[in-house]
Design a protein around this motif. Structure first.
Motif, PDB file in Angstrom:
ATOM      1  N   LEU A 129       0.813  -1.216   0.000  1.00 58.55           N
ATOM      2  CA  LEU A 129       0.000   0.000   0.000  1.00 58.55           C
ATOM      3  C   LEU A 129       0.847   1.267   0.000  1.00 58.55           C
ATOM      4  O   LEU A 129       1.812   1.378   0.749  1.00 58.55           O
ATOM      5  CB  LEU A 129      -0.907   0.019   1.237  1.00 58.55           C
ATOM      6  N   PRO A 130       0.469   2.247  -0.807  1.00 62.21           N
ATOM      7  CA  PRO A 130       1.135   3.552  -0.742  1.00 62.21           C
ATOM      8  C   PRO A 130       0.865   4.221   0.610  1.00 62.21           C
ATOM      9  O   PRO A 130      -0.227   4.092   1.167  1.00 62.21           O
ATOM     10  CB  PRO A 130       0.472   4.350  -1.881  1.00 62.21           C
ATOM     11  N   LEU A 131       1.849   4.945   1.104  1.00 62.84           N
ATOM     12  CA  LEU A 131       1.714   5.598   2.407  1.00 62.84           C
ATOM     13  C   LEU A 131       0.557   6.592   2.415  1.00 62.84           C
ATOM     14  O   LEU A 131      -0.156   6.723   3.415  1.00 62.84           O
ATOM     15  CB  LEU A 131       3.020   6.297   2.783  1.00 62.84           C
ATOM     16  N   ARG A 138       1.319  13.052   9.246  1.00 63.75           N
ATOM     17  CA  ARG A 138      -0.001  13.664   9.088  1.00 63.75           C
ATOM     18  C   ARG A 138       0.115  15.125   8.662  1.00 63.75           C
ATOM     19  O   ARG A 138      -0.672  15.621   7.852  1.00 63.75           O
ATOM     20  CB  ARG A 138      -0.780  13.552  10.399  1.00 63.75           C
ATOM     21  N   HIS A 139       1.115  15.841   9.196  1.00 61.73           N
ATOM     22  CA  HIS A 139       1.305  17.250   8.843  1.00 61.73           C
ATOM     23  C   HIS A 139       1.699  17.390   7.377  1.00 61.73           C
ATOM     24  O   HIS A 139       1.284  18.335   6.693  1.00 61.73           O
ATOM     25  CB  HIS A 139       2.362  17.889   9.739  1.00 61.73           C
ATOM     26  N   LEU A 140       2.513  16.448   6.896  1.00 63.12           N
ATOM     27  CA  LEU A 140       2.919  16.479   5.499  1.00 63.12           C
ATOM     28  C   LEU A 140       1.708  16.277   4.593  1.00 63.12           C
ATOM     29  O   LEU A 140       1.537  16.987   3.595  1.00 63.12           O
ATOM     30  CB  LEU A 140       3.965  15.397   5.240  1.00 63.12           C
ATOM     31  N   TYR A 141       0.843  15.338   4.952  1.00 63.43           N
ATOM     32  CA  TYR A 141      -0.370  15.075   4.179  1.00 63.43           C
ATOM     33  C   TYR A 141      -1.281  16.305   4.186  1.00 63.43           C
ATOM     34  O   TYR A 141      -1.814  16.708   3.154  1.00 63.43           O
ATOM     35  CB  TYR A 141      -1.091  13.867   4.771  1.00 63.43           C
ATOM     36  N   MET A 196      -6.637   6.928   7.856  1.00 63.34           N
ATOM     37  CA  MET A 196      -6.524   7.108   9.296  1.00 63.34           C
ATOM     38  C   MET A 196      -7.375   8.271   9.789  1.00 63.34           C
ATOM     39  O   MET A 196      -7.660   8.381  10.976  1.00 63.34           O
ATOM     40  CB  MET A 196      -5.063   7.342   9.692  1.00 63.34           C
ATOM     41  N   LYS A 197      -7.756   9.164   8.892  1.00 61.11           N
ATOM     42  CA  LYS A 197      -8.555  10.332   9.270  1.00 61.11           C
ATOM     43  C   LYS A 197      -7.931  11.059  10.456  1.00 61.11           C
ATOM     44  O   LYS A 197      -6.836  11.564  10.382  1.00 61.11           O
ATOM     45  CB  LYS A 197      -9.995   9.914   9.551  1.00 61.11           C
ATOM     46  N   ASN A 198      -8.602  11.081  11.611  1.00 62.01           N
ATOM     47  CA  ASN A 198      -8.129  11.859  12.758  1.00 62.01           C
ATOM     48  C   ASN A 198      -7.120  11.111  13.618  1.00 62.01           C
ATOM     49  O   ASN A 198      -6.581  11.661  14.565  1.00 62.01           O
ATOM     50  CB  ASN A 198      -9.314  12.296  13.625  1.00 62.01           C
TER      51      ASN A 198
END
Length: 224
Positions: free
Chosen positions: A45-47, A64-67, A54-56
């Motif tokens: 799976l791609p990151l 998560r900050h990068l996304y 994962m949502k929250n």
């Protein structure tokens, strides 16, 4: 998590959990090749797909900050909306999709435009004679994933997978200090929601099966 809304008629995988009655943990699972195929597919799976689902929830880090940065970034800084979508909702490369996957991830489609291969369909002409799809799910629909033939496996709480072996099962119980008189079987049915929970748990803890299937009251979630 994504997948909270489920189709009651979707195909589900039957899984036998061996649970410690006193410790309220999953010692191990007895699983067929269908469940093990799903576990193995986690490695393809791609990151970006994982972070999206994962949502929250969050990994132990700053991914998560990068996304979120890509989500919020003004479109003028990206080559195209398609390139932004490639990062926020990535797909599998051709050849890694298999028929009975419950994860809901798609395989990338490639298009031949001029003399160039692209995944951006917006670049294609609407005329069918100028569009040649060379991608889509390329594996045999009768294939069962990554394993050669039907078989039974033992899957530990921390996702160690071994061929079915009573000796290995007893060793797992010994390592957990669980007596054979303290265990019971619990049958669960694994659908998309459970698979996504298991994927998340595999990144956050060493007790993935317990965190996925054992509820707040210490009883494995069970469907008849």
């Amino acid at each position: 998590m994504s997948g909270d809304s489920m189709n009651d008629e979707e195909d589900k995988i039957c899984l036998n959990l061996v649970v410690s009655k006193s410790k309220k943990i999953v010692c191990y699972a007895e699983a067929g090749e269908d469940f093990v195929n799903l576990l193995f597919s986690f490695l393809t799976l791609p990151l970006g797909f994982i972070v999206k689902n994962m949502k929250n929830s969050s990994l132990k880090g700053c991914i998560r900050h990068l996304y979120q940065t890509i989500q919020d970034l003004d479109g003028q800084y990206m080559i195209s909306d398609h390139h932004k979508e490639m990062l926020l909702d990535p797909k599998l490369v051709p050849g890694f999709c298999y028929y009975n996957s419950l994860l809901g991830i798609e395989e990338t489609s490639y298009y031949y435009v001029g003399r160039t291969l692209t995944t951006d369909r917006s670049l294609c002409s609407s005329e069918s004679d100028k569009l040649k799809v060379v991608g889509f799910c390329s594996m045999d629909l009768n294939a069962q994933g990554f394993l050669k033939r039907p078989a039974m496996f033992v899957v530990t709480d921390n996702l160690v997978v071994r061929p079915m072996s009573r000796i290995f099962e007893l060793q797992v119980l010994t390592d957990l200090n669980v007596h054979v008189t303290d265990i019971e079987d619990q049958i669960v049915h694994v659908g998309k929601k459970e698979v996504l929970r298991l994927l998340l748990a595999s990144f956050l803890c060493e007790s993935a099966l317990t965190n996925t299937f054992v509820g707040d009251l210490g009883k494995p979630k069970q469907e008849q």
